[in-house]
Write a protein that holds these residues in place. Structure first.
Motif, short mmCIF file in Angstrom:
data_model
loop_
_atom_site.label_atom_id
_atom_site.label_comp_id
_atom_site.label_asym_id
_atom_site.label_seq_id
_atom_site.Cartn_x
_atom_site.Cartn_y
_atom_site.Cartn_z
N ILE A 130 -3.48 12.26 -2.99
CA ILE A 130 -2.77 12.39 -4.31
C ILE A 130 -2.16 13.68 -4.47
CG2 ILE A 130 -3.61 12.69 -6.44
CD1 ILE A 130 -6.04 10.66 -5.29
N ASP A 131 -1.01 13.53 -5.12
CA ASP A 131 -0.50 14.87 -5.94
C ASP A 131 -1.13 14.94 -6.83
OD1 ASP A 131 1.73 16.31 -6.20
OD2 ASP A 131 3.51 14.97 -6.09
N TRP A 132 -2.03 15.58 -7.22
CA TRP A 132 -2.07 16.33 -8.07
C TRP A 132 -1.46 17.14 -8.69
CZ3 TRP A 132 -6.34 13.86 -9.02
CH2 TRP A 132 -6.97 13.26 -8.23
N ARG A 133 -0.24 17.94 -7.96
CA ARG A 133 0.33 18.60 -9.06
C ARG A 133 0.77 18.62 -9.89
NH1 ARG A 133 4.83 19.76 -4.35
NH2 ARG A 133 4.45 17.14 -4.49
N PRO A 134 2.15 17.57 -10.61
CA PRO A 134 2.00 16.72 -11.64
C PRO A 134 1.25 16.84 -12.53
CG PRO A 134 3.16 15.19 -10.59
CD PRO A 134 2.29 16.00 -9.58
N LEU A 135 -0.26 16.13 -12.54
CA LEU A 135 -1.66 17.10 -13.51
C LEU A 135 -2.01 17.86 -13.91
CD1 LEU A 135 -3.96 15.41 -15.25
CD2 LEU A 135 -5.22 15.46 -13.01
N TYR A 149 1.03 -0.61 0.44
CA TYR A 149 0.11 0.13 -0.65
C TYR A 149 1.24 1.41 -0.19
CZ TYR A 149 -3.57 3.48 1.50
OH TYR A 149 -4.53 4.84 1.46
N ARG A 150 0.75 2.20 -1.17
CA ARG A 150 1.35 3.41 -0.76
C ARG A 150 -0.32 4.27 -0.89
NH1 ARG A 150 3.34 5.49 -4.76
NH2 ARG A 150 4.93 6.81 -4.32
N SER A 151 0.08 5.28 0.35
CA SER A 151 -0.46 6.48 0.45
C SER A 151 -0.73 7.56 -0.44
CB SER A 151 -0.35 6.98 1.68
OG SER A 151 1.11 8.37 1.54
N ARG A 152 0.23 7.47 -1.67
CA ARG A 152 -0.02 8.53 -2.60
C ARG A 152 -0.61 7.60 -3.77
NH1 ARG A 152 4.72 12.07 -3.30
NH2 ARG A 152 4.21 13.38 -0.73
N SER A 153 -1.43 6.42 -3.93
CA SER A 153 -2.46 6.13 -4.30
C SER A 153 -3.51 5.64 -3.69
CB SER A 153 -1.82 4.75 -5.08
OG SER A 153 -0.55 5.72 -6.30
N VAL A 162 -5.63 2.21 -4.06
CA VAL A 162 -5.23 0.77 -4.40
C VAL A 162 -4.71 0.00 -3.99
CG1 VAL A 162 -3.83 -0.27 -6.26
CG2 VAL A 162 -5.25 2.02 -6.09
N ILE A 163 -4.99 -1.13 -3.00
CA ILE A 163 -3.89 -2.45 -2.60
C ILE A 163 -3.30 -3.42 -4.22
CG2 ILE A 163 -4.84 -1.90 -0.72
CD1 ILE A 163 -5.73 -4.94 -0.60
N THR A 164 -2.31 -3.55 -3.53
CA THR A 164 -1.51 -3.94 -4.79
C THR A 164 -0.62 -5.63 -4.25
OG1 THR A 164 -0.34 -2.41 -5.63
CG2 THR A 164 0.66 -4.61 -6.73
N LEU A 165 -1.46 -6.43 -5.12
CA LEU A 165 -1.35 -7.92 -4.57
C LEU A 165 -0.45 -8.41 -5.41
CD1 LEU A 165 -1.46 -10.38 -3.07
CD2 LEU A 165 -3.91 -11.16 -4.79
N THR A 166 1.32 -9.12 -4.88
CA THR A 166 1.80 -9.59 -5.53
C THR A 166 2.01 -10.85 -5.41
OG1 THR A 166 3.24 -7.57 -6.00
CG2 THR A 166 4.27 -9.66 -6.77
#
Length: 140
Positions: free
Chosen positions: A129-134, A38-42, A45-49
């Motif tokens: 969420i880091d909206w700055r790049p968008l 889990y990443r707080s910037r996403s 979403v959780i990612t299962l590998t």
């Protein structure tokens, strides 16, 4: 004309849970190494590998859906999650005609999920969420 200023989100936090998942077949349970990330910037979403002898398989899952699936059946299409006997949670992943069943410990999953909700409480996801790049791309 000046650009609108987007608030800076909190620092990105990452939470990993390494565990053993089980691939469920008609005749047996096959242990697989698994990492849930889990990443707080996403924040949604959780990612299962799933670590297999032939390589990693990665699934991106909705955090709220995963939590709901620990209490009752949820999902549609290629991702379905439900509680199972013996304090397990089962994920059905893939096309319904060719899906796999993956079993994880429900108690450890809930403890890990609670940590993610401590880092990013429900309802506050958008502020992480880091909206700055968008916004920069749209302003150019």
């Amino acid at each position: 004309m000046s650009r609108p200023v987007s608030p800076v989100p909190p620092a990105c936090r990452e939470i990993k849970w390494r565990t053993t998942a089980f691939l469920l077949t008609d005749s047996c349970r096959v242990p697989l190494g698994a990492t849930v990330h889990y990443r707080s910037r996403s924040p949604f979403v959780i990612t299962l590998t799933l670590h297999t002898p032939t390589g990693d398989t990665v699934w991106h899952l909705d955090r709220d859906m995963f939590l709901a699936g620990t209490e009752g059946p949820v999902g549609i299409g290629e991702v379905r999650i439900s509680p199972a006997p013996y304090d397990r949670v089962v994920l059905r992943l893939g096309d319904p005609a060719r899906s796999v069943l993956i079993s994880l410990g429900r108690g450890p999953a809930l403890r890990w999920l609670n940590t993610t909700y401590t880092v990013v409480p429900s309802g506050s996801e958008s502020s992480h969420i880091d909206w700055r790049p968008l916004l920069d791309a749209l302003a150019d």
